[in-house]
Design a protein around this motif. Structure first.
Motif, PDB file in Angstrom:
ATOM      1  N   LEU A 109      49.081  17.578  32.042  1.00 52.79           N
ATOM      2  CA  LEU A 109      49.803  18.253  31.137  1.00 52.79           C
ATOM      3  C   LEU A 109      49.039  19.717  30.656  1.00 52.79           C
ATOM      4  CD1 LEU A 109      52.050  18.057  29.286  1.00 52.79           C
ATOM      5  CD2 LEU A 109      50.594  17.041  27.485  1.00 52.79           C
ATOM      6  N   ALA A 110      49.706  20.591  31.449  1.00 54.05           N
ATOM      7  CA  ALA A 110      48.944  22.055  31.263  1.00 54.05           C
ATOM      8  C   ALA A 110      50.088  22.917  31.905  1.00 54.05           C
ATOM      9  CB  ALA A 110      47.778  22.117  31.937  1.00 54.05           C
ATOM     10  N   ASP A 111      49.996  24.212  31.854  1.00 54.22           N
ATOM     11  CA  ASP A 111      50.581  25.072  32.618  1.00 54.22           C
ATOM     12  C   ASP A 111      50.662  24.870  34.299  1.00 54.22           C
ATOM     13  OD1 ASP A 111      52.173  26.347  30.560  1.00 54.22           O
ATOM     14  OD2 ASP A 111      50.426  27.862  30.376  1.00 54.22           O
ATOM     15  N   THR A 112      51.565  24.461  35.035  1.00 52.12           N
ATOM     16  CA  THR A 112      51.320  24.075  36.063  1.00 52.12           C
ATOM     17  C   THR A 112      52.427  24.752  37.183  1.00 52.12           C
ATOM     18  OG1 THR A 112      52.768  22.049  35.508  1.00 52.12           O
ATOM     19  CG2 THR A 112      50.277  21.736  35.730  1.00 52.12           C
ATOM     20  N   LEU A 113      51.786  24.998  38.175  1.00 54.52           N
ATOM     21  CA  LEU A 113      52.634  25.884  39.319  1.00 54.52           C
ATOM     22  C   LEU A 113      52.522  25.294  40.574  1.00 54.52           C
ATOM     23  CD1 LEU A 113      54.147  28.735  39.503  1.00 54.52           C
ATOM     24  CD2 LEU A 113      52.003  29.829  40.146  1.00 54.52           C
ATOM     25  N   HIS A 114      53.694  24.888  40.921  1.00 51.71           N
ATOM     26  CA  HIS A 114      53.637  23.987  42.180  1.00 51.71           C
ATOM     27  C   HIS A 114      54.102  24.708  43.425  1.00 51.71           C
ATOM     28  CE1 HIS A 114      54.731  19.633  44.090  1.00 51.71           C
ATOM     29  NE2 HIS A 114      54.054  20.595  44.702  1.00 51.71           N
ATOM     30  N   THR A 115      53.607  25.107  44.365  1.00 49.34           N
ATOM     31  CA  THR A 115      53.791  26.405  44.932  1.00 49.34           C
ATOM     32  C   THR A 115      54.203  26.096  46.282  1.00 49.34           C
ATOM     33  OG1 THR A 115      51.619  26.952  45.909  1.00 49.34           O
ATOM     34  CG2 THR A 115      52.185  27.681  43.506  1.00 49.34           C
ATOM     35  N   THR A 116      54.348  27.084  47.385  1.00 49.71           N
ATOM     36  CA  THR A 116      54.666  26.801  48.659  1.00 49.71           C
ATOM     37  C   THR A 116      53.272  26.142  49.565  1.00 49.71           C
ATOM     38  OG1 THR A 116      54.412  29.213  49.160  1.00 49.71           O
ATOM     39  CG2 THR A 116      56.546  28.297  48.702  1.00 49.71           C
ATOM     40  N   HIS A 117      53.663  25.615  50.731  1.00 50.13           N
ATOM     41  CA  HIS A 117      52.841  24.993  51.405  1.00 50.13           C
ATOM     42  C   HIS A 117      51.456  25.848  51.540  1.00 50.13           C
ATOM     43  CE1 HIS A 117      50.769  22.174  53.915  1.00 50.13           C
ATOM     44  NE2 HIS A 117      51.345  22.320  55.099  1.00 50.13           N
ATOM     45  N   GLY A 118      50.327  25.581  51.318  1.00 50.54           N
ATOM     46  CA  GLY A 118      49.222  26.443  51.853  1.00 50.54           C
ATOM     47  C   GLY A 118      48.668  27.607  51.079  1.00 50.54           C
ATOM     48  N   ARG A 119      49.754  27.940  50.039  1.00 49.94           N
ATOM     49  CA  ARG A 119      49.635  29.277  49.261  1.00 49.94           C
ATOM     50  C   ARG A 119      48.930  29.289  47.836  1.00 49.94           C
ATOM     51  NH1 ARG A 119      49.463  31.010  54.328  1.00 49.94           N
ATOM     52  NH2 ARG A 119      51.231  30.271  55.078  1.00 49.94           N
ATOM     53  N   ALA A 120      48.548  28.007  47.667  1.00 54.12           N
ATOM     54  CA  ALA A 120      48.285  27.702  45.989  1.00 54.12           C
ATOM     55  C   ALA A 120      46.971  28.720  45.707  1.00 54.12           C
ATOM     56  CB  ALA A 120      47.764  26.444  45.958  1.00 54.12           C
ATOM     57  N   ILE A 121      46.403  28.855  46.534  1.00 53.54           N
ATOM     58  CA  ILE A 121      45.139  29.875  46.070  1.00 53.54           C
ATOM     59  C   ILE A 121      45.542  31.235  45.662  1.00 53.54           C
ATOM     60  CG2 ILE A 121      42.802  30.872  46.732  1.00 53.54           C
ATOM     61  CD1 ILE A 121      42.048  28.190  47.777  1.00 53.54           C
ATOM     62  N   ALA A 122      46.671  31.551  46.632  1.00 56.27           N
ATOM     63  CA  ALA A 122      47.060  33.053  46.487  1.00 56.27           C
ATOM     64  C   ALA A 122      47.993  33.099  45.216  1.00 56.27           C
ATOM     65  CB  ALA A 122      47.873  33.469  47.773  1.00 56.27           C
ATOM     66  N   PHE A 123      48.816  32.126  44.950  1.00 54.19           N
ATOM     67  CA  PHE A 123      49.449  32.274  43.762  1.00 54.19           C
ATOM     68  C   PHE A 123      48.390  32.258  42.442  1.00 54.19           C
ATOM     69  CE2 PHE A 123      52.940  30.727  46.249  1.00 54.19           C
ATOM     70  CZ  PHE A 123      53.978  30.945  45.772  1.00 54.19           C
ATOM     71  N   ALA A 124      47.423  31.376  42.596  1.00 58.21           N
ATOM     72  CA  ALA A 124      46.366  31.171  41.530  1.00 58.21           C
ATOM     73  C   ALA A 124      45.710  32.478  41.396  1.00 58.21           C
ATOM     74  CB  ALA A 124      45.407  30.236  41.715  1.00 58.21           C
ATOM     75  N   THR A 125      45.527  33.436  42.222  1.00 61.95           N
ATOM     76  CA  THR A 125      44.785  34.611  42.221  1.00 61.95           C
ATOM     77  C   THR A 125      45.437  35.621  41.287  1.00 61.95           C
ATOM     78  OG1 THR A 125      43.951  34.457  44.375  1.00 61.95           O
ATOM     79  CG2 THR A 125      44.266  36.632  43.553  1.00 61.95           C
ATOM     80  N   GLY A 126      46.969  35.468  41.435  1.00 61.30           N
ATOM     81  CA  GLY A 126      47.914  36.268  40.461  1.00 61.30           C
ATOM     82  C   GLY A 126      47.537  35.910  39.174  1.00 61.30           C
ATOM     83  N   VAL A 127      47.484  34.581  39.000  1.00 61.27           N
ATOM     84  CA  VAL A 127      47.575  33.949  37.587  1.00 61.27           C
ATOM     85  C   VAL A 127      46.117  34.460  36.869  1.00 61.27           C
ATOM     86  CG1 VAL A 127      47.493  31.808  36.226  1.00 61.27           C
ATOM     87  CG2 VAL A 127      49.148  31.998  38.180  1.00 61.27           C
ATOM     88  N   LYS A 128      45.162  34.145  37.705  1.00 64.65           N
ATOM     89  CA  LYS A 128      43.686  34.710  37.260  1.00 64.65           C
ATOM     90  C   LYS A 128      43.707  35.900  36.792  1.00 64.65           C
ATOM     91  CE  LYS A 128      39.621  33.827  35.929  1.00 64.65           C
ATOM     92  NZ  LYS A 128      39.344  32.750  34.770  1.00 64.65           N
ATOM     93  N   VAL A 129      44.329  37.028  37.385  1.00 63.36           N
ATOM     94  CA  VAL A 129      44.146  38.414  37.123  1.00 63.36           C
ATOM     95  C   VAL A 129      44.893  38.677  35.951  1.00 63.36           C
ATOM     96  CG1 VAL A 129      44.869  40.867  38.009  1.00 63.36           C
ATOM     97  CG2 VAL A 129      43.910  39.241  39.564  1.00 63.36           C
ATOM     98  N   GLY A 130      46.040  37.876  35.757  1.00 63.06           N
ATOM     99  CA  GLY A 130      46.832  37.912  34.427  1.00 63.06           C
ATOM    100  C   GLY A 130      46.208  37.280  33.260  1.00 63.06           C
ATOM    101  N   LEU A 131      45.387  36.153  33.453  1.00 58.26           N
ATOM    102  CA  LEU A 131      44.948  35.346  32.382  1.00 58.26           C
ATOM    103  C   LEU A 131      43.519  35.160  32.641  1.00 58.26           C
ATOM    104  CD1 LEU A 131      47.664  32.811  31.995  1.00 58.26           C
ATOM    105  CD2 LEU A 131      47.192  34.826  30.535  1.00 58.26           C
ATOM    106  N   PRO A 132      42.573  36.113  32.474  1.00 61.28           N
ATOM    107  CA  PRO A 132      41.214  36.116  32.823  1.00 61.28           C
ATOM    108  C   PRO A 132      40.444  35.140  31.970  1.00 61.28           C
ATOM    109  CG  PRO A 132      41.708  38.188  32.091  1.00 61.28           C
ATOM    110  CD  PRO A 132      42.926  37.664  32.306  1.00 61.28           C
ATOM    111  N   ASP A 133      40.969  34.971  30.921  1.00 64.65           N
ATOM    112  CA  ASP A 133      40.168  33.970  29.687  1.00 64.65           C
ATOM    113  C   ASP A 133      40.431  32.631  30.005  1.00 64.65           C
ATOM    114  OD1 ASP A 133      38.970  36.239  28.793  1.00 64.65           O
ATOM    115  OD2 ASP A 133      40.666  36.657  27.320  1.00 64.65           O
ATOM    116  N   LYS A 134      41.560  32.067  30.907  1.00 68.16           N
ATOM    117  CA  LYS A 134      41.749  30.835  31.201  1.00 68.16           C
ATOM    118  C   LYS A 134      41.140  30.181  32.292  1.00 68.16           C
ATOM    119  CE  LYS A 134      45.164  31.182  27.964  1.00 68.16           C
ATOM    120  NZ  LYS A 134      45.034  30.459  26.600  1.00 68.16           N
ATOM    121  N   LYS A 135      41.035  28.970  32.317  1.00 66.41           N
ATOM    122  CA  LYS A 135      40.525  28.428  33.302  1.00 66.41           C
ATOM    123  C   LYS A 135      41.677  27.915  34.603  1.00 66.41           C
ATOM    124  CE  LYS A 135      36.322  27.313  31.740  1.00 66.41           C
ATOM    125  NZ  LYS A 135      35.458  28.099  32.056  1.00 66.41           N
TER     126      LYS A 135
END
Lengths: 396, 284
Positions: B69-95
């Motif tokens: 139960l958090a903000d969750t992004l279920h992405t395409t095969h193999g690409r999770a870390i690349a999606f997460a990279t965009g999220v982290k740049v946008g939300l640097p204070d979140k884990k």
């Protein structure tokens, strides 16, 4: 909750950095500056000719505006990072060319399914495959429309000059934000590398749209619903405590996956289509020249619309009643207007830098009694006024 | 009615109840990983509102998305870390946490994994390594042990498995640890450390898939697989003194690296500050 790029601080920075006036610049630079004016503050990309100057300009200018340039390990990662960033409230863009565009197709479909606003610039180059990697072409017309898998709608915009690119990229961002959808920007290698006069306006002259955000908890809990009846759900951004679940799998209005109920898939995918169909007024755009009394119509797009206009002007001087129709949003095709014009002319010419792509869209909307003819050139060199004029004379 | 187990279980507060029960097979190690992750969050007293969990495709991708139960992004095969990279740049204070499998992150997504470690972006990756493609029916993976049987290596696997933790430690991650699902407390401690490290962190969890892997390799009971993990686990300190021949078929467990290196998003923000300063763009 904010969409980055619209703060007064940003307006101040834009005004300070980019003085209004006439500049001599490449089409690629015009795209980059237009994106900055549109509020783009996140760019993730992978270098590829002939799009690289867009990345270079963004890498140089974005930090000045407090924005982020990311050079990813490949094109797939680039569009993935864009989707991630868009869910945190950034207006996002990438630029690529044919091969990179192919690699991005899977995640373009993901962006359609998850209703993620983003702008994908495809600087078309000559293919198939590596083809003439440094030369321009217009061969990705259908890759934009049908590249990704499944039943999906897409919006694609295509400009005709550097100046036009500046304004059209802003319009592409506005469409993406307004409809919560990816927008493909079909540029080409010829315009990308042509240096010409581009007028940079004052910030106040630029109209900018932002995505709809949820107004209350209830709306935020339905990130894929349709509370306003326009097919466009408000977008609850990450990091605001809504516990939003986003998946490319078939999902219910609350975002949770349900791939077993036929009705859920039907309802979702039909809404995605309806969202685009119903909001034609948001994105439909075309230009017309001398169509009022035209007997022969030239339909052209992108870079080729320029020699097409030159040819139409010359033909008019010769007394030939020629009109020119230029779709600026090429997908969905302005079919209604095409149908009206098709009824009034006896011949239609479709010049493009490929072996016949947009002509197939035109064909869908005109009757068989109209003479329909493509004017096609490949090899990396744009069509000339003379070449198009010759064809006009041929059917006059 | 929600079965009693969901109300009795203390970590249930971290789960998306409407998504339960999970789709994981009985005996799957995925539940252990989800449990360990929830415990780590609980022990660190992290607010799930400060978490974004990203995953790719496959059984292990489901562990945290949709169940956590958090903000969750279920992405395409193999690409999770690349999606997460965009999220982290946008939300640097979140884990920003990626939980996914070996097929997803180390095979098709190997490029993103490698480059995120090199970049040292502050993302925590929990990579569940069960040596197999479970969801697609038990095909060979880049992590499948040499000689093992799978549906696409019916005679035996003749490829050598990728040593994920070793590779990512070499690529430049700030924190790398490997445990098995038989080392639950160590696993929780490592996830806690990984979440607190500023930089790229990887926790590799060797996990049992009795249905697709164990069944075809003489370990059809989950407990047999756990005993296999325990019997063959070698602490990293001991492994350093062992020869490659002695380490063949063993699972090296423990912390591979724990170090400080400049982190990508903070460097990016530092750069932006410098550029704005240089061009006189800071508001005075």
């Amino acid at each position: 909750m904010i969409i980055r790029g619209d703060e007064p601080e940003q307006i101040r920075l834009l005004r300070k950095l980019y003085k209004p006036g006439n500049y001599f610049m490449q089409g690629n630079e015009a795209v980059a500056y237009g994106a900055l004016f549109a509020g783009c503050r996140f760019y993730a990309g992978y270098p590829i000719t002939p799009s690289s100057e867009i990345a270079e300009t963004m890498a140089r200018e974005l930090p000045k505006l407090g924005g982020y340039y990311l050079q990813m390990e490949d094109e797939i990662g680039s569009i993935a990072a864009m989707v991630g960033a868009s869910w945190t409230g950034f207006k996002v863009m990438t630029a690529t060319a044919g091969p990179g565009f192919s690699l991005m197709q899977e995640n373009l479909g993901y962006a359609v399914m998850t209703e993620t606003p983003l702008v994908l610039v495809d600087v078309q180059r000559s293919g198939p495959s590596t083809g003439q990697a440094t030369k321009g072409a217009q061969g990705d017309f259908f890759q934009a429309r049908w590249g990704t898998h499944g039943d999906h709608p897409i919006v694609a915009v295509s400009p005709t000059s550097g100046q036009d690119a500046f304004w059209e990229i802003i319009r592409a961002f506005n469409i993406a934000e307004r409809l919560r959808t990816p927008v493909v920007f079909l540029f080409d290698g010829v315009l990308a590398h042509t240096r010409e006069l581009v007028k940079i306006p004052d910030v106040d002259e630029v109209e900018i749209t932002y995505r709809k955000l949820p107004q209350n908890e209830e709306e935020a809990k339905l990130p894929f619903g349709d509370p306003h009846g326009d097919g466009v759900p408000p977008m609850p951004l990450f990091g605001h405590g809504y516990f939003t679940h986003v998946t490319g799998s078939t999902h219910k209005e609350n975002g949770l996956r349900d791939v077993y109920t036929p009705e859920v898939h039907d309802r979702l995918v039909r809404r995605l289509h309806r969202k685009i169909e119903k909001n034609r007024h948001v994105y439909e755009k075309y230009e017309e020249h001398f169509t009022d009394d035209a007997e022969i119509l030239v339909v052209s797009w992108g870079v080729t619309a320029r020699p097409a206009l030159g040819a139409a002007l010359k033909a008019r001087e010769e007394g030939i009643k020629v009109g020119l129709f230029v779709p600026k949003t090429v997908h969905p095709f302005p079919g209604e207007r095409m149908k009206e014009l098709g009824k009034r002319v006896r011949a239609i010419l479709v010049p493009e830098m490929n072996l016949g792509q947009m002509i197939l869209e035109v064909q869908r909307f005109v009757n068989d009694d109209v003479l329909l003819k493509g004017v096609n050139k490949i090899g990396g060199v744009p069509l000339t006024v003379e070449e198009i004029l010759r064809e006009i004379r041929g059917v006059a | 009615m929600m079965p009693e187990i969901y109300s009795k279980y203390p970590m249930v507060k971290y789960l998306r109840k409407e998504a339960l029960p999970t789709a994981l097979c009985p005996g799957c190690g995925g539940g252990t990983v989800l449990n360990a992750f929830a415990n780590a969050i609980d022990q660190l007293k992290l607010d799930p509102r400060d978490l974004v969990v990203v995953s790719g495709i496959g059984c292990s991708a489901w562990i945290a998305s949709p169940y956590f139960l958090a903000d969750t992004l279920h992405t395409t095969h193999g690409r999770a870390i690349a999606f997460a990279t965009g999220v982290k740049v946008g939300l640097p204070d979140k884990k920003v946490v990626v939980i996914s499998g070996d097929g997803d992150l180390a095979s098709i997504g190997g490029n993103h994994l490698l480059h995120a470690a090199r970049r040292n972006i502050d993302i925590t990756v929990i990579l569940v390594n069960n040596f197999i493609y479970g969801m697609t029916g038990g095909q060979v993976a880049p992590t499948t042990p040499f000689g093992a049987k799978t549906t696409t290596t019916p005679y035996r696997n003749i490829e050598h498995p990728l040593q994920i933790s070793e590779t990512i430690a070499a690529a430049g991650a700030s924190y790398v640890a490997r445990w098995t699902t038989a080392h639950v407390y160590q696993l929780i401690e490592s996830i806690k450390k990984a979440l607190q490290v500023k930089g790229f962190s990887l926790v590799e969890v060797i996990s049992q898939c009795p249905v697709q892997f164990g069944r075809r390799n003489k370990m059809k009971e989950p407990a047999e697989m756990l005993r296999w993990f325990l019997k063959n686990s070698v602490p990293i300190s001991k492994a350093k003194k062992m020869s490659p021949e002695e380490l063949e078929g063993k699972f090296v467990i423990g912390e591979f690296v724990n170090r400080q290196r400049p982190e990508f998003v903070s460097e990016l923000n530092k750069l932006i500050d410098e550029v704005q300063e240089h061009f006189g763009l800071k508001e005075v």
